[in-house]
Design a protein around this motif. Structure first.
Motif, PDB file in Angstrom:
ATOM      1  N   SER A 290       0.826  -1.207   0.000  1.00 55.85           N
ATOM      2  CA  SER A 290       0.000   0.000   0.000  1.00 55.85           C
ATOM      3  C   SER A 290       0.859   1.256   0.000  1.00 55.85           C
ATOM      4  CB  SER A 290      -0.931   0.011   1.218  1.00 55.85           C
ATOM      5  OG  SER A 290      -1.885  -1.029   1.133  1.00 55.85           O
TER       6      SER A 290
ATOM      7  N   TYR B 136      -6.436   5.081   3.029  1.00 57.81           N
ATOM      8  CA  TYR B 136      -5.984   4.828   1.651  1.00 57.81           C
ATOM      9  C   TYR B 136      -5.810   3.336   1.421  1.00 57.81           C
ATOM     10  CZ  TYR B 136      -2.818   4.469  -2.331  1.00 57.81           C
ATOM     11  OH  TYR B 136      -2.243   4.099  -3.516  1.00 57.81           O
TER      12      TYR B 136
ATOM     13  N   ASP C 245      -9.185   1.492   1.340  1.00 60.62           N
ATOM     14  CA  ASP C 245      -9.896   1.772   0.085  1.00 60.62           C
ATOM     15  C   ASP C 245      -9.272   1.008  -1.077  1.00 60.62           C
ATOM     16  OD1 ASP C 245     -11.659   3.571  -1.707  1.00 60.62           O
ATOM     17  OD2 ASP C 245      -9.639   3.874  -2.491  1.00 60.62           O
ATOM     18  N   LEU C 246      -7.947   0.909  -1.072  1.00 62.05           N
ATOM     19  CA  LEU C 246      -7.240   0.232  -2.146  1.00 62.05           C
ATOM     20  C   LEU C 246      -7.679  -1.226  -2.268  1.00 62.05           C
ATOM     21  CD1 LEU C 246      -4.987   1.077  -4.146  1.00 62.05           C
ATOM     22  CD2 LEU C 246      -3.336   0.071  -2.566  1.00 62.05           C
TER      23      LEU C 246
ATOM     24  N   SER D  93      -7.411   3.412  -6.536  1.00 68.83           N
ATOM     25  CA  SER D  93      -7.660   4.186  -5.317  1.00 68.83           C
ATOM     26  C   SER D  93      -8.548   5.375  -5.632  1.00 68.83           C
ATOM     27  CB  SER D  93      -6.330   4.672  -4.733  1.00 68.83           C
ATOM     28  OG  SER D  93      -6.551   5.709  -3.805  1.00 68.83           O
TER      29      SER D  93
END
Length: 445
Positions: free
Chosen positions: A16, A56, A59-60, A102
Motif C-alpha cells: 500500500s 488509503y 480503500d485500495l 484508489s
C-alpha cells in the motif's frame, strides 16, 4: 529503517505504501533509497498521517465500480471512467475493479486538495543528484521480483526461492547494464561482468584458463552478481536455419551445469538481451533463467528529466554552461519538454548523444560571442536532434517493434501503459504507403 519495518510499525501493508508513492507521483529519492531505506521526510509524513494512510490502504483493497467511486468523490462518472481507462487496472468479470484503483488517487487527479501530502516533500532533489530518474513502475517491479533476496520470510514461510538467473531484455541503449548495477546494489551483491574473453580459453599468468574455471573460482566467493551481455546471441536455440558457434554452445552447457548450484553458493547471473524470442527454451526453464525483466526506453517525461540531468550533471553554479542555461531557463524542466516530445522511442544513449552535441554547439557559439547571455536557439536544438537521430535506424526501430511484441506477451499487465505509449510513439515512424514491405519503417527524424 527499511520500508517494510515502517509498514509493520504503522500496521499498513508495504504494498500500500508503494502504491501510495506511485499514485501521488512522489519523487522516489525523497521517499526511499534503492535499498528500501526510508527517508526522514517520508517517515515523518507517514507517522503524522497514519489515519489517512490506513484509509488509503483500506480503500485500495475494496472492490469498487466506476459508479461507486464517482459517487464517493462527487465527480462525474465519465471523468472517473476516463482516468481509470488510462490506468488500465485489473478488472473482475462483473465490472468491479480489483485492488489496484484508489479513489483518493482519482480524486487527486480530478482536482482534489491533497497539498498536505506534498508539503512534506517541498525540497525537490536535484536531478543531477538522483540515483535514477523516473521508472518508479520498473523499480518496484524489480524489487518485487527480488523480494526473496530482501525478505527471508518469503523463503522460510512461503518457500519462494531466490532466482538463480534473470534476463534483462530491451532495445539497445535502454539501460540494461545500469539496471544490472542497480540490482546488485539493491541485494548487496558484488557486480562482476563476464568479459567476452572469459568465454573461451585464454592464458592468465602463463596458465591456460577457460570459462569453466572462471565459474568455479567465482562460486568460491560470496554474494556475486555475474553480468553477461549478448545473452540472446550466446543462448540462441539451435535450428536448421541458423548455426550456433561452438564456443557459445559450450558456454550454454557450462551455465546449465552450474546454475542449479548458484542459489546455494549465493551467485546470481543476469543476462542482457535485446529480445527473448530466440533464447533456447531450456535456458528459460524453471529454476534457471525463469525471471525476465523488460527494460524500456524512457517515456516523454523521463526524457525531459534525463536531458536536464545530462545537461547540468557535474556543473558548478558559476560555470559558463550553467550561466548560459540559466539565461535561457534551460536549467528548469519545462525548457526540455518540447524537444523531448520529438524524441519518440529514443534510447538513453541517444539522449546522451543529443546533450553532448548541444553542449558543443553552445560552446562553439560562445567562442565566437563570449557572452553568457547567448541564446539556445531552435536551430541549435534541431541540429543536435538530427545528430542524435543517426542511431534511429530501421534496424533499431524493428528492435523496438520486437520488444513491444516480447513485453506484450510476457509482461503486459505489469506495464500496459508503458507498452501502449511506446507503441504509439513507434507508429509515428511506420510506413503506411507500402504495407507489404518486410521492414515497415521509414528512416524519418
Amino acid at each position: 529503517m527499511k520500508l517494510g519495518k515502517l509498514a509493520k510499525e504503522l500496521h499498513i501493508p508495504t504494498e500500500s505504501l508503494i502504491k501510495f508513492i506511485q499514485d501521488f507521483d512522489l519523487e522516489l529519492s525523497e521517499c526511499i533509497t534503492t535499498t528500501f531505506e526510508v527517508k526522514e521526510d517520508f517517515a515523518k509524513f507517514a507517522r503524522e498521517n497514519i489515519i489517512f494512510l490506513r484509509k488509503y490502504s483500506e480503500d485500495l483493497n475494496q472492490k469498487k465500480t466506476v459508479e461507486d467511486i464517482a459517487e464517493n468523490i462527487n465527480q462525474p462518472t465519465d471523468k472517473v471512467a476516463e482516468i481509470i481507462e488510462h490506468r488500465k487496472p485489473k478488472l473482475f468479470d462483473n465490472g468491479i475493479y480489483k485492488s489496484s484503483v484508489s479513489r483518493f488517487d482519482i480524486d487527486n487527479k480530478l482536482g482534489g486538495n491533497y497539498q498536505f501530502i506534498y508539503n512534506y516533500f517541498g525540497k525537490n532533489t536535484k536531478l543531477a543528484s538522483r540515483d535514477f530518474i523516473g521508472y518508479r513502475d520498473l523499480f518496484f517491479f524489480i524489487t518485487q521480483t527480488l523480494e526473496p533476496y530482501l525478505n527471508e520470510v518469503s523463503v522460510q514461510d512461503w518457500g519462494i526461492q531466490k532466482p538463480a538467473g534473470i534476463v534483462l531484455y530491451g532495445p539497445p541503449g535502454s539501460g540494461k547494464i545500469f539496471w544490472a548495477h542497480k540490482i546488485a546494489e539493491i541485494i548487496g551483491y558484488d557486480f562482476k561482468e563476464i568479459k567476452k574473453y572469459f568465454l573461451g580459453t585464454s592464458l592468465v599468468n602463463h596458465q591456460e584458463t577457460n570459462f569453466n574455471d572462471f565459474i568455479v573460482e567465482t562460486m568460491k566467493e560470496e554474494k556475486v552478481l555475474l553480468f553477461l551481455e549478448d545473452f540472446d546471441q550466446i543462448m540462441r536455440e539451435r535450428n536448421e536455419v541458423e548455426t550456433v558457434k561452438s564456443c557459445d554452445e559450450e558456454t550454454k552447457e557450462i551455465i546449465l551445469h552450474y546454475i542449479g548450484h548458484f542459489e546455494r553458493e549465493k551467485i546470481l547471473m543476469l543476462g542482457s538481451a535485446n529480445s527473448v524470442v530466440n533464447i533456447d527454451r531450456e535456458i528459460l526453464a524453471p529454476g534457471r533463467f525463469d525471471v525476465i525483466i523488460p527494460i524500456f526506453p524512457p517515456n516523454a517525461k523521463e526524457r525531459a528529466e534525463m536531458l536536464l540531468h545530462h545537461m547540468t550533471n557535474g556543473l558548478l553554479d558559476d560555470s559558463l554552461l550553467m550561466k548560459i542555461l540559466k539565461s535561457n531557463n534551460a536549467h528548469q524542466l519545462p525548457f526540455w519538454t518540447d524537444v523531448s516530445k520529438k524524441m519518440k522511442v529514443f534510447s538513453n544513449t541517444m539522449l546522451i548523444d543529443f546533450t553532448q552535441s548541444l553542449k558543443k554547439k553552445i560552446r562553439n557559439t560562445y567562442l565566437k560571442d563570449p557572452s553568457t547571455e547567448i541564446k539556445i536557439t531552435k536551430k541549435m536544438l534541431e541540429s543536435a536532434l538530427k545528430d542524435a537521430s543517426t542511431k534511429l535506424t530501421p534496424n533499431y526501430l524493428n528492435q523496438i517493434d520486437q520488444f513491444i511484441a516480447d513485453v506484450s506477451l510476457n509482461n503486459y499487465e505489469d506495464f500496459s501503459r508503458r507498452i501502449d505509449a511506446l507503441e504509439t510513439e513507434l507508429n509515428h515512424y511506420k510506413t503506411v504507403e507500402k504495407p507489404t514491405q518486410s521492414i515497415g519503417f521509414n528512416h524519418n527524424h
